[in-house]
Design a protein around this motif. Structure first.
Motif, PDB file in Angstrom:
ATOM      1  N   ARG A 151       0.836  -1.190   0.000  1.00  0.00           N
ATOM      2  CA  ARG A 151       0.000   0.000   0.000  1.00  0.00           C
ATOM      3  C   ARG A 151       0.878   1.251   0.000  1.00  0.00           C
ATOM      4  O   ARG A 151       1.806   1.378   0.812  1.00  0.00           O
ATOM      5  N   GLY A 152       0.604   2.153  -0.949  1.00  0.00           N
ATOM      6  CA  GLY A 152       1.341   3.408  -1.030  1.00  0.00           C
ATOM      7  C   GLY A 152       2.639   3.323  -1.828  1.00  0.00           C
ATOM      8  O   GLY A 152       3.306   4.333  -2.023  1.00  0.00           O
ATOM      9  N   GLN A 153       2.987   2.114  -2.286  1.00  0.00           N
ATOM     10  CA  GLN A 153       4.267   1.942  -2.995  1.00  0.00           C
ATOM     11  C   GLN A 153       4.105   1.808  -4.508  1.00  0.00           C
ATOM     12  O   GLN A 153       5.101   1.768  -5.237  1.00  0.00           O
ATOM     13  N   ALA A 154       2.871   1.729  -4.980  1.00  0.00           N
ATOM     14  CA  ALA A 154       2.668   1.457  -6.415  1.00  0.00           C
ATOM     15  C   ALA A 154       3.218   2.587  -7.293  1.00  0.00           C
ATOM     16  O   ALA A 154       3.795   2.330  -8.349  1.00  0.00           O
ATOM     17  N   GLY A 155       3.058   3.837  -6.828  1.00  0.00           N
ATOM     18  CA  GLY A 155       3.526   4.966  -7.632  1.00  0.00           C
ATOM     19  C   GLY A 155       5.035   4.905  -7.858  1.00  0.00           C
ATOM     20  O   GLY A 155       5.517   5.085  -8.984  1.00  0.00           O
ATOM     21  N   ALA A 156       5.774   4.606  -6.805  1.00  0.00           N
ATOM     22  CA  ALA A 156       7.235   4.501  -6.928  1.00  0.00           C
ATOM     23  C   ALA A 156       7.609   3.317  -7.812  1.00  0.00           C
ATOM     24  O   ALA A 156       8.551   3.390  -8.620  1.00  0.00           O
ATOM     25  N   PHE A 157       6.862   2.238  -7.695  1.00  0.00           N
ATOM     26  CA  PHE A 157       7.094   1.021  -8.491  1.00  0.00           C
ATOM     27  C   PHE A 157       6.974   1.326  -9.990  1.00  0.00           C
ATOM     28  O   PHE A 157       7.797   0.892 -10.796  1.00  0.00           O
ATOM     29  N   VAL A 158       5.953   2.113 -10.331  1.00  0.00           N
ATOM     30  CA  VAL A 158       5.760   2.462 -11.744  1.00  0.00           C
ATOM     31  C   VAL A 158       6.813   3.480 -12.189  1.00  0.00           C
ATOM     32  O   VAL A 158       7.393   3.356 -13.261  1.00  0.00           O
ATOM     33  N   LEU A 159       7.061   4.455 -11.332  1.00  0.00           N
ATOM     34  CA  LEU A 159       8.028   5.515 -11.691  1.00  0.00           C
ATOM     35  C   LEU A 159       9.427   4.929 -11.924  1.00  0.00           C
ATOM     36  O   LEU A 159      10.167   5.420 -12.781  1.00  0.00           O
ATOM     37  N   ASN A 160       9.795   3.862 -11.209  1.00  0.00           N
ATOM     38  CA  ASN A 160      11.144   3.313 -11.411  1.00  0.00           C
ATOM     39  C   ASN A 160      11.229   2.345 -12.586  1.00  0.00           C
ATOM     40  O   ASN A 160      12.260   1.700 -12.783  1.00  0.00           O
TER      41      ASN A 160
END
Lengths: 393, 140
Positions: free
Chosen positions: A308-317
């Motif tokens: 939870r809350g980590q998906a944005g960073a996962f996509v950005l990287n």
């Protein structure tokens, strides 16, 4: 327990390019996509015993033609059943589970699904906005406040960013991820490279939602053929077996959902994983319903693919981009391939099957054994999770 | 300019609209479930009772989620741009879609306390909307 696991498979797919094609009629899209799907399945058209066209939104008369058997007659089929299944954006998942039930009970043997619509050129942009400011929105309790679908996405995106601290750059990165896949998809509407800066510089629709974070209505059509697992093994090397499915309806009026950052995905996914006998670590491909980037982030988390809350960073990287460890929405989704009504989700299901069957060409994921797919309709009233695979674990 | 959409009135929702015209926000209350209900229903969505009571809401709550519409509004709302659409959680525990009005749009935030105000739409229909409580969000 008797489940739908491994009972049926998608064995043929068809799709016409998505975009703005004023000269191409919706019925032509339907016929072309259906022909392709039958050919791709490698079966005689006479083996099709059930035709299921979903709803077209562009024109009520055309939709009635679909309900009353036009596809059957145009293709010269001899079938037992022609019926419509429509669950808005969730149609793909619902069609597949109904198909599995019909085939598992012996009611049908080979089912052809068809979708075609003309939302890109049969209505103006403003008519599109007006259509989606009433369709599926409560006339008493929500329409009078100026709601429409960008507003729905804006509300959900705002609350999700507030709760998780997800940044505007991370949301924009979802659009970039989808576009990188669409660059490799000859059927996509938008194929020019997209940057985070250009997404963030596009105009605000319903803050915090930017214009490039909104899907674009388009003309298109897609079809697929479903048969029993036994028949599928005769027909093709790599059928896309249905392994698991789960779903939840959480609301009709958006305001009535107590948590606008989760919906029913976690429960739906738990059912789908359990049926398939798989866990999130087994998943090779995430064919997630977009329409707006927020829904891919929520699905990544609720399906257990990210914390939870980590998906944005996962996509950005870059984890979801071509070459990344979890290819996501590999046709470009409605953000880049285009939104054809019920077909937006059907294109994503067809893409999942295409990848599993090894037919995705330039964008073929290197390892595509198990794919998870999401679909949702209306103002994200339902959460459907489907797991497909090239083998039955 | 396209006319504003008018909410249809059903027999069981009429008391709500009649009260809104008098600047009162009514909720239903199910005595069997001891729960407030919004939007008005023909039957209690939990226990199916049709013995629902009408109670007046205190009309205060907090912004749960909001968005500021700046482009691509429905035809009837283009003249209202920019406007805030929000889900408000009333203190009675129910949620409703509404507009946040009478404030600086850039200061609206989740958790902001709001109170009901009423905007007349037609002779028959008045819409409950919300504004920040006291002098928050730059309201003078």
């Amino acid at each position: 327990m008797n489940t739908l696991k491994g009972k049926v498979a998608i064995v043929g797919i068809g799709e016409v390019p998505t975009g703005r094609y004023p000269e191409r009629s919706a019925i032509e899209c339907a016929i072309l996509a259906a022909q392709q799907a039958i050919q791709d399945a490698g079966i005689s058209k006479q083996e099709i015993d059930t035709v299921i066209p979903t709803a077209a939104l562009c024109n009520a008369a055309f939709n009635t033609d679909l309900v009353t058997g036009r596809i059957v007659e145009e293709l010269g089929l001899h079938v037992n059943n022609n019926l419509q299944i429509f669950a808005g954006g969730a149609t793909s998942a619902v069609m597949l589970k109904v198909a599995a039930g019909l085939i598992a009970t012996g009611t049908s043997k080979a089912i052809l699904f068809v979708h075609a619509d003309k939302l890109g050129t049969s209505i103006t942009d403003q008519e599109g906005i007006d259509l989606f400011s009433t369709a599926g929105i409560s006339k008493e309790w929500e329409v009078p406040y100026g709601m429409h679908y960008s507003t729905v996405a804006g509300l959900i995106t705002q609350r999700y960013m507030f709760e998780t601290g997800t940044s505007a750059e991370q949301l924009a990165a979802v659009c970039v991820s989808n576009r990188k896949w669409a660059e490799l998809n000859p059927n996509a509407m938008f194929r020019k490279p997209l940057t985070i800066e250009s997404v963030l510089n596009s105009k605000i629709l319903s803050w915090p939602l930017h214009a490039f974070e909104s899907n674009m209505l388009a003309d298109g059509g897609a079809a697929f053929v479903v048969v029993s697992a036994e028949r599928a093994r005769d027909l093709c090397e790599c059928p896309a077996y249905l392994l698991g499915e789960g779903s939840r309806v959480t609301h009709f009026a958006l305001s009535q959902d107590a948590d606008l950052t989760r919906f029913g995905y976690a429960q739906a996914a738990a059912e789908a994983y359990q049926m398939a006998g798989l866990t999130p670590t087994d998943i090779d491909l995430a064919e997630l319903y977009d329409s707006y980037p927020i829904f891919q982030l929520i699905a990544l988390e609720e399906l257990g693919l990210c914390q939870r809350g980590q998906a944005g960073a996962f996509v950005l990287n870059g984890s979801t981009w071509p070459g990344g460890r979890l290819p996501m929405t590999t046709n470009g989704g409605m953000l880049s391939q285009g939104h054809t009504g019920a077909g937006g989700g059907i294109a994503i299901l067809v893409e999942a099957a295409r990848q599993l069957m090894g037919k995705a060409g330039e964008r073929q994921a290197p390892r595509a054994r198990f794919a998870i797919e999401t679909a949702t309709g209306g103002t994200y009233v339902d959460a459907h999770v489907t797991i497909l695979g090239t083998e039955i674990p | 300019m396209t006319e504003k959409p008018i909410p249809p009135v059903d027999p069981w929702t009429k008391p709500y609209w009649d009260a809104a015209r008098e600047h009162k926000l009514l909720l239903q209350f199910c005595p069997r479930c001891s729960k407030h209900i919004f939007y008005p229903r023909r039957y209690c969505p939990d226990c199916n009772s049709d013995q629902l009571e009408w109670v007046e809401s205190a009309g205060v709550g907090k912004v749960y989620a909001f968005t500021v519409v700046r482009n691509n509004a429905p035809s009837a709302f283009i003249g209202d741009i920019p406007y805030v659409v929000a889900v408000v959680r009333l203190d009675e525990g129910v949620q409703m879609m509404t507009n946040i009005v009478d404030c600086d749009l850039d200061l609206v935030q989740s958790g902001m306390p709001v109170e009901v105000v009423f905007e007349k739409l037609t002779d028959e229909i008045t819409l409950p909307k919300f504004r920040p409580v006291s002098d928050q969000a730059g309201r003078s």
